[in-house]
Design a protein around this motif. Structure first.
Motif, PDB file in Angstrom:
ATOM      1  N   PHE A  75      -5.520   3.800   7.123  1.00 17.66           N
ATOM      2  CA  PHE A  75      -4.064   4.099   6.376  1.00 17.66           C
ATOM      3  C   PHE A  75      -3.924   5.658   6.735  1.00 17.66           C
ATOM      4  O   PHE A  75      -3.970   6.302   5.689  1.00 17.66           O
ATOM      5  N   PRO A  76      -3.494   6.036   7.919  1.00 20.50           N
ATOM      6  CA  PRO A  76      -2.900   7.435   8.037  1.00 20.50           C
ATOM      7  C   PRO A  76      -1.564   7.551   7.359  1.00 20.50           C
ATOM      8  O   PRO A  76      -1.030   6.714   6.832  1.00 20.50           O
ATOM      9  N   PRO A  77      -1.154   8.805   7.372  1.00 20.68           N
ATOM     10  CA  PRO A  77       0.295   9.074   7.077  1.00 20.68           C
ATOM     11  C   PRO A  77       1.287   8.014   7.693  1.00 20.68           C
ATOM     12  O   PRO A  77       0.927   7.514   8.954  1.00 20.68           O
ATOM     13  N   PHE A  78       2.171   7.562   7.111  1.00 20.50           N
ATOM     14  CA  PHE A  78       3.043   6.282   7.468  1.00 20.50           C
ATOM     15  C   PHE A  78       3.583   6.362   9.200  1.00 20.50           C
ATOM     16  O   PHE A  78       3.623   5.325   9.545  1.00 20.50           O
ATOM     17  N   ALA A 125       2.886   4.212  14.155  1.00 24.11           N
ATOM     18  CA  ALA A 125       2.574   4.408  15.946  1.00 24.11           C
ATOM     19  C   ALA A 125       1.505   3.330  16.081  1.00 24.11           C
ATOM     20  O   ALA A 125       1.356   2.977  17.218  1.00 24.11           O
ATOM     21  N   GLY A 126       0.581   3.246  15.296  1.00 24.02           N
ATOM     22  CA  GLY A 126      -0.806   2.549  15.431  1.00 24.02           C
ATOM     23  C   GLY A 126      -0.198   0.969  15.466  1.00 24.02           C
ATOM     24  O   GLY A 126      -0.823   0.179  16.347  1.00 24.02           O
ATOM     25  N   ALA A 127       0.495   0.632  14.747  1.00 21.55           N
ATOM     26  CA  ALA A 127       0.987  -0.817  14.797  1.00 21.55           C
ATOM     27  C   ALA A 127       1.839  -0.811  16.174  1.00 21.55           C
ATOM     28  O   ALA A 127       1.654  -2.050  16.720  1.00 21.55           O
ATOM     29  N   MET A 128       2.629  -0.193  16.753  1.00 23.42           N
ATOM     30  CA  MET A 128       3.237  -0.092  17.827  1.00 23.42           C
ATOM     31  C   MET A 128       2.372  -0.218  18.990  1.00 23.42           C
ATOM     32  O   MET A 128       2.486  -0.967  19.971  1.00 23.42           O
ATOM     33  N   LEU A 129       1.543   0.658  18.953  1.00 18.87           N
ATOM     34  CA  LEU A 129       0.294   0.377  19.980  1.00 18.87           C
ATOM     35  C   LEU A 129      -0.480  -0.863  19.978  1.00 18.87           C
ATOM     36  O   LEU A 129      -0.838  -1.463  21.025  1.00 18.87           O
ATOM     37  N   TYR A 130      -0.903  -1.348  19.028  1.00 15.22           N
ATOM     38  CA  TYR A 130      -1.598  -2.596  18.926  1.00 15.22           C
ATOM     39  C   TYR A 130      -0.751  -3.697  19.405  1.00 15.22           C
ATOM     40  O   TYR A 130      -1.003  -4.630  20.149  1.00 15.22           O
ATOM     41  N   THR A 131       0.480  -3.546  19.168  1.00  8.62           N
ATOM     42  CA  THR A 131       1.582  -4.671  19.700  1.00  8.62           C
ATOM     43  C   THR A 131       1.448  -4.616  21.107  1.00  8.62           C
ATOM     44  O   THR A 131       1.486  -5.440  21.888  1.00  8.62           O
ATOM     45  N   HIS A 182       0.825  -1.216  -0.024  1.00  8.18           N
ATOM     46  CA  HIS A 182       0.037   0.143  -0.081  1.00  8.18           C
ATOM     47  C   HIS A 182       0.875   1.305  -0.046  1.00  8.18           C
ATOM     48  O   HIS A 182       0.522   2.142  -0.828  1.00  8.18           O
ATOM     49  N   TYR A 183       1.803   1.336   1.014  1.00  9.73           N
ATOM     50  CA  TYR A 183       2.824   2.539   1.004  1.00  9.73           C
ATOM     51  C   TYR A 183       3.859   2.578  -0.087  1.00  9.73           C
ATOM     52  O   TYR A 183       4.388   3.597  -0.437  1.00  9.73           O
ATOM     53  N   ASP A 184       3.913   1.346  -0.707  1.00 11.99           N
ATOM     54  CA  ASP A 184       5.276   1.138  -1.771  1.00 11.99           C
ATOM     55  C   ASP A 184       6.614   1.791  -1.262  1.00 11.99           C
ATOM     56  O   ASP A 184       7.192   2.709  -1.680  1.00 11.99           O
ATOM     57  N   LEU A 185       6.870   1.325  -0.095  1.00 18.74           N
ATOM     58  CA  LEU A 185       8.202   1.708   0.606  1.00 18.74           C
ATOM     59  C   LEU A 185       9.246   0.389   0.428  1.00 18.74           C
ATOM     60  O   LEU A 185       8.945  -0.705   0.341  1.00 18.74           O
TER      61      LEU A 185
END
Length: 429
Positions: free
Chosen positions: A92-95, A100-106, A35-38
């Motif tokens: 899908f907020p700014p990367f 930060a959301g992935a860290m919070l979920y973890t 999605h972010y193509d990084l």
């Protein structure tokens, strides 16, 4: 008057959460490259950030659950915050906010597994602890597998996995888990008759604090006796575990990006290639326990580690030599990782509890601290290598080298353990 819930009905909250977790765990990483193509090094640093908060969060949750009487509040809070974090990812907020959301979920979701272990042991006689935790692990593991299979099916059905729908569904299952936990966990519980979680925290703190005091310790020159003491088996076991999983995680941190960017696999195949170990592990747990009881825990851990000397180089060489045609071999090698993990995870803590002079709680805590440290170091190493060097070959070499060194430590610890425990005149295994 409302009927009193069954003592184990709270398990359904963890089953619901793990179903959503299985549906989205691979997608959190895959969205970075799809999605972010990084580039893959960004995927590595994302994984490193998640592990950076996940390792201490696991220790923190264990301490809170071991000391708090109002455990329902703790569990409900964890699931609720995880639901909000996954809802953030679904938009899908700014990367930077995505990370930060992935860290919070973890931190509030995945790291709550110690809470489930504490609840599983509540009111259970000590001799039945193994059965209680095995039952919990199997049910939540199968729920995770079911969620992953749903995602794999959707990955084949659509050109790109429906990230938004799956993230939103995972947020819903986490919210459902919070509701179920609120309805089924008693408002207050007496503390269990053990200090397992506190010992996990203490051992982890000691492990991470040692480098802080290392400059002062350099003033004292090591002696040969001290070096020999440092190579005793009760220290080689956690050291070998740490190094082995450092190598494994360094490879798997970039694995989704390598499959998509380097081999050009579709999203469905990328998800499928990450499934075998998750399929094998919950079914291999009971076998690993029986095999360890029959053949010996020390030998089982060593053999499980040796499987990684087949699996990790097999994965690396398959990608380098066969490219996109290596999918069948990748599936086999990934399944070996599941068998290896079950053998080491079931028998490793029990073995260290037998040989460690600091006591069973400290030994089990040290094993989990070694796993956590290896996960963190592996993801950080992958980020540094992928950011510094072009291509993936340097991270492959690092992964294989760390795995070889770690497995060598575990095999050496096994041989020491055999020499110390083998009756006089008995042949070596």
């Amino acid at each position: 008057m409302a009927p009193r819930p069954h003592p184990t009905s709270w398990r359904w909250s963890y089953i619901a959460f793990r179903f959503g977790d299985g549906a989205t765990q691979a997608l959190i990483a895959l969205a970075v490259v799809l999605h972010y193509d990084l580039p893959v090094w960004v995927l590595a640093v994302t994984t490193a950030c998640m592990n950076l908060v996940g390792v201490p969060a696991t220790f923190l949750w264990g301490t809170i659950m071991d000391r708090a009487h109002h455990r329902r509040r703790v569990v409900v809070l964890g699931f609720a915050v995880a639901a909000m974090a996954m809802a953030l990812l679904a938009n899908f907020p700014p990367f930077p906010l995505y990370v930060a959301g992935a860290m919070l979920y973890t931190m509030f979701g995945v790291a709550t597994s110690p809470a489930a272990s504490i609840l599983a042991l509540q009111g259970v006689p000590r001799e039945d602890w193994a059965k209680a935790t095995t039952t919990l692990s199997r049910s939540t593991g199968l729920a995770f597998l079911a969620g992953m299979l749903v995602t794999i099916g959707l990955g084949f059905a659509f050109p790109e996995p429906p990230f938004v729908a799956l993230f939103a569904a995972s947020a819903g299952t986490a919210a459902l888990a919070a509701v179920v936990a609120f309805r089924t966990i008693p408002a207050a519980l007496a503390g269990p008759d053990h200090r397992y979680a506190a010992d996990v925290v203490a051992a982890g703190q000691r492990l991470f604090e040692r480098p802080v005091f290392m400059p002062g310790r350099l003033r004292d020159s090591p002696t040969w006796a001290g070096l020999r003491e440092g190579l005793r088996s009760h220290r080689l076991w956690p050291l070998g575990t740490l190094l082995t999983f450092t190598g494994s995680v360094a490879f798997f941190t970039s694995y989704p990006g390598v499959l998509h960017n380097e081999l050009g696999l579709t999203a469905g195949l990328v998800l499928l290639c990450q499934a075998p170990s998750h399929i094998v592990t919950p079914f291999a747990y009971p076998w690993a326990g029986r095999y360890g009881s029959r053949m010996g825990k020390s030998r089982t851990v060593a053999e499980g580690a040796i499987l990684r000397l087949v699996g990790i180089p097999g994965l690396c060489l398959a990608i380098l030599v066969f490219g996109a045609t290596s999918v069948p071999l990748l599936l086999v090698c990934h399944a070996l990782m599941g068998v290896s993990f079950s053998m080491m995870q079931v028998n490793g803590p029990l073995l260290l509890a037998e040989v460690h002079p600091g006591g069973k709680g400290q030994a089990v805590g040290l094993h989990h601290a070694a796993l956590g440290a290896g996960t963190l170091l592996g993801s950080v190493a992958a980020f540094i290598l992928l950011r510094t060097f072009d291509g993936y070959w340097v991270s492959y070499v690092f992964s294989m080298a760390m795995t070889v060194v770690g497995v060598s430590c575990l095999v050496a610890a096994h041989r020491q353990h055999e020499r110390q425990t083998r009756p006089a005149g008995a042949p070596a295994s």
